[in-house]
Design a protein around this motif. Sequence first.
Motif, PDB file in Angstrom:
ATOM      1  N   LYS A  53     -17.964 -16.564 -17.490  1.00 51.32           N
ATOM      2  CA  LYS A  53     -17.043 -16.420 -16.367  1.00 51.32           C
ATOM      3  C   LYS A  53     -17.753 -15.733 -15.210  1.00 51.32           C
ATOM      4  N   VAL A  54     -17.318 -16.008 -14.011  1.00 49.25           N
ATOM      5  CA  VAL A  54     -17.824 -15.306 -12.832  1.00 49.25           C
ATOM      6  C   VAL A  54     -16.654 -14.646 -12.117  1.00 49.25           C
ATOM      7  N   LYS A  55     -16.990 -13.607 -11.320  1.00 47.00           N
ATOM      8  CA  LYS A  55     -15.955 -12.916 -10.558  1.00 47.00           C
ATOM      9  C   LYS A  55     -15.429 -13.829  -9.462  1.00 47.00           C
ATOM     10  N   THR A  56     -14.135 -13.788  -9.275  1.00 45.20           N
ATOM     11  CA  THR A  56     -13.530 -14.533  -8.165  1.00 45.20           C
ATOM     12  C   THR A  56     -13.691 -13.720  -6.888  1.00 45.20           C
ATOM     13  N   LEU A  57     -14.060 -14.377  -5.804  1.00 51.49           N
ATOM     14  CA  LEU A  57     -14.285 -13.699  -4.530  1.00 51.49           C
ATOM     15  C   LEU A  57     -13.046 -13.812  -3.639  1.00 51.49           C
ATOM     16  N   MET A  58     -12.877 -12.783  -2.788  1.00 51.01           N
ATOM     17  CA  MET A  58     -11.775 -12.802  -1.820  1.00 51.01           C
ATOM     18  C   MET A  58     -11.873 -14.075  -0.974  1.00 51.01           C
ATOM     19  N   PHE A  59     -10.763 -14.731  -0.773  1.00 46.77           N
ATOM     20  CA  PHE A  59     -10.712 -16.009  -0.056  1.00 46.77           C
ATOM     21  C   PHE A  59     -11.759 -16.975  -0.599  1.00 46.77           C
ATOM     22  N   ASN A  60     -12.011 -16.865  -1.904  1.00 45.76           N
ATOM     23  CA  ASN A  60     -12.939 -17.756  -2.600  1.00 45.76           C
ATOM     24  C   ASN A  60     -14.346 -17.718  -1.998  1.00 45.76           C
ATOM     25  N   GLY A  61     -14.700 -16.565  -1.395  1.00 44.06           N
ATOM     26  CA  GLY A  61     -16.033 -16.437  -0.793  1.00 44.06           C
ATOM     27  C   GLY A  61     -16.077 -16.827   0.678  1.00 44.06           C
ATOM     28  N   TYR A  62     -14.945 -17.206   1.234  1.00 37.98           N
ATOM     29  CA  TYR A  62     -14.898 -17.619   2.637  1.00 37.98           C
ATOM     30  C   TYR A  62     -14.266 -16.553   3.542  1.00 37.98           C
ATOM     31  N   ALA A  63     -14.285 -15.294   3.090  1.00 36.74           N
ATOM     32  CA  ALA A  63     -13.612 -14.218   3.832  1.00 36.74           C
ATOM     33  C   ALA A  63     -14.149 -14.082   5.259  1.00 36.74           C
ATOM     34  N   GLU A  64     -15.467 -14.178   5.399  1.00 33.40           N
ATOM     35  CA  GLU A  64     -16.057 -14.018   6.724  1.00 33.40           C
ATOM     36  C   GLU A  64     -15.462 -15.017   7.723  1.00 33.40           C
ATOM     37  N   GLN A  65     -15.234 -16.241   7.233  1.00 38.83           N
ATOM     38  CA  GLN A  65     -14.707 -17.272   8.129  1.00 38.83           C
ATOM     39  C   GLN A  65     -13.198 -17.165   8.346  1.00 38.83           C
ATOM     40  N   VAL A  66     -12.428 -16.830   7.297  1.00 38.17           N
ATOM     41  CA  VAL A  66     -10.966 -17.001   7.425  1.00 38.17           C
ATOM     42  C   VAL A  66     -10.140 -15.715   7.489  1.00 38.17           C
ATOM     43  N   SER A  67     -10.737 -14.541   7.187  1.00 38.11           N
ATOM     44  CA  SER A  67      -9.876 -13.358   7.057  1.00 38.11           C
ATOM     45  C   SER A  67      -9.136 -13.026   8.361  1.00 38.11           C
ATOM     46  N   SER A  68      -9.718 -13.383   9.506  1.00 41.50           N
ATOM     47  CA  SER A  68      -9.035 -13.077  10.776  1.00 41.50           C
ATOM     48  C   SER A  68      -7.718 -13.850  10.936  1.00 41.50           C
ATOM     49  N   LEU A  69      -7.542 -14.906  10.163  1.00 42.54           N
ATOM     50  CA  LEU A  69      -6.264 -15.641  10.209  1.00 42.54           C
ATOM     51  C   LEU A  69      -5.117 -14.788   9.680  1.00 42.54           C
ATOM     52  N   TYR A  70      -5.469 -13.766   8.882  1.00 38.48           N
ATOM     53  CA  TYR A  70      -4.428 -13.040   8.138  1.00 38.48           C
ATOM     54  C   TYR A  70      -4.353 -11.560   8.509  1.00 38.48           C
ATOM     55  N   THR A  71      -4.909 -11.205   9.661  1.00 39.78           N
ATOM     56  CA  THR A  71      -4.853  -9.826  10.126  1.00 39.78           C
ATOM     57  C   THR A  71      -3.394  -9.372  10.188  1.00 39.78           C
ATOM     58  N   GLY A  72      -3.122  -8.220   9.569  1.00 43.09           N
ATOM     59  CA  GLY A  72      -1.768  -7.671   9.653  1.00 43.09           C
ATOM     60  C   GLY A  72      -0.782  -8.282   8.671  1.00 43.09           C
ATOM     61  N   LEU A  73      -1.224  -9.257   7.895  1.00 43.17           N
ATOM     62  CA  LEU A  73      -0.317  -9.898   6.923  1.00 43.17           C
ATOM     63  C   LEU A  73      -0.491  -9.208   5.567  1.00 43.17           C
ATOM     64  N   ASP A  74       0.612  -8.801   4.947  1.00 42.88           N
ATOM     65  CA  ASP A  74       0.553  -8.193   3.611  1.00 42.88           C
ATOM     66  C   ASP A  74       0.312  -9.310   2.589  1.00 42.88           C
ATOM     67  N   LEU A  75      -0.910  -9.327   2.044  1.00 40.29           N
ATOM     68  CA  LEU A  75      -1.296 -10.456   1.177  1.00 40.29           C
ATOM     69  C   LEU A  75      -0.684 -10.365  -0.221  1.00 40.29           C
ATOM     70  N   LYS A  76      -0.136  -9.183  -0.562  1.00 44.56           N
ATOM     71  CA  LYS A  76       0.596  -9.062  -1.830  1.00 44.56           C
ATOM     72  C   LYS A  76       1.969  -9.708  -1.712  1.00 44.56           C
ATOM     73  N   LYS A  77       2.593  -9.492  -0.566  1.00 46.89           N
ATOM     74  CA  LYS A  77       3.925 -10.088  -0.325  1.00 46.89           C
ATOM     75  C   LYS A  77       3.793 -11.559   0.023  1.00 46.89           C
ATOM     76  N   ASN A  78       2.763 -11.857   0.826  1.00 51.27           N
ATOM     77  CA  ASN A  78       2.564 -13.243   1.263  1.00 51.27           C
ATOM     78  C   ASN A  78       1.494 -13.903   0.400  1.00 51.27           C
ATOM     79  N   TYR A  79       1.812 -14.085  -0.902  1.00 52.37           N
ATOM     80  CA  TYR A  79       0.838 -14.631  -1.832  1.00 52.37           C
ATOM     81  C   TYR A  79       0.839 -16.147  -1.784  1.00 52.37           C
TER      82      TYR A  79
END
Length: 309
Positions: free
Chosen positions: A283-309
């Motif tokens: 098994k390998v560790k799962t990465l935040m946003f599947n490893g695409y955090a650098e590209q996509v995390s700005s789409l979700y600024t201010g969004l609670d990712l636990k609530k908005n799963y």
Amino acid sequence: MLIRKPSDIRSSEITPKDQYLNRRKFLAATGAAVGSLALAPGADAAKLSNVVKSSYTVNEKVTTLEDASHYNNYYEFGTGKEEPAHYANTLITSPWKVQVGGMVAKPKTYDLDDLMKIAPLEERTYRMRCVEAWSMVIPWDGIPLAALLKQVEPTSSAKYVAFTSLFNEKQMPRAKFAGIELPYVEGLRLDEAMHPLALLAVGMYGETLPNQNGAPIRLVTPWKYGFKGIKSIVKITLTDKMPPTTWNIANAREYGFYSNVNPMVDHPRWSQASERRIGELFKVKTLMFNGYAEQVSSLYTGLDLKKNY
Ligand SMILES: Nc1nc2c(c(=O)[nH]1)N[C@H]1C(S)=C(S)[C@@H](COP(=O)(O)O)O[C@H]1N2
Ligand SMILES: [Mo]
């Protein structure tokens, strides 16, 4: 994707993955009990020409085409992982039309050739992470979804993009056992849909898509769980309301609208912290946003990712 009824527990889930895949290789070697279509993923496939390599490609060991086309989720053709490869040959993929409309200035019904001419075909090798904690690395061939959306000109009130799969009971006789509402529907926020990573795939591994992988055209959003990647798309509608999505309709507590890959937010019934690459032992560790955090995390600024799963 699992709705737990005894009839849903298929051999592919009970058998350890490696044993399952070895059994497939054995069947392939002996030719036993498996149709020739299922054995030759490329049999009907046409080579795609003029495909340009894309900088969005990840440099990781690619899953074999054999595995990527024989371990699928496509409930319209059976809920077992091996069923779509056996049964999706009844899907008629030509002629094919995609109706694009809703809140746009220039609605249009495209045939596949029109769609493939909107932008140069790109090949992008993406990490793919299924919500069931297995993953693959797949070279997809397609056009950016943004190129199509720009062409139809979303109006200022458009906030979401809704997608619909083909639903044809004649071509999909097993659909009545799917246990989910059909047609399969999916959705993205408009800014997610415009993100350069969102791809409308018409092929994989340099060839047209196998039916079981969503021929002739399907969505690929590599930072989200696999079920967002709706297959065999016939309709794309711009709207101002968050559209219903198939797995959210089936079980809202377990499957949210966003479904961004997130190792910190477990599924109610299993951990999302790690994953098994199909064809690999460990098994390998799962990465935040599947490893695409650098590209996509700005789409979700201010969004609670636990609530908005
Ligand atoms: N129409 C439709 N699209 C679908 C599905 C489905 O059952 N029907 N399954 C989804 C799920 S759960 C996954 S993981 C991916 C699998 O894509 P692949 O078989 O090409 O790997 O397709 C998604 N798209
Ligand atoms: Mo999935």
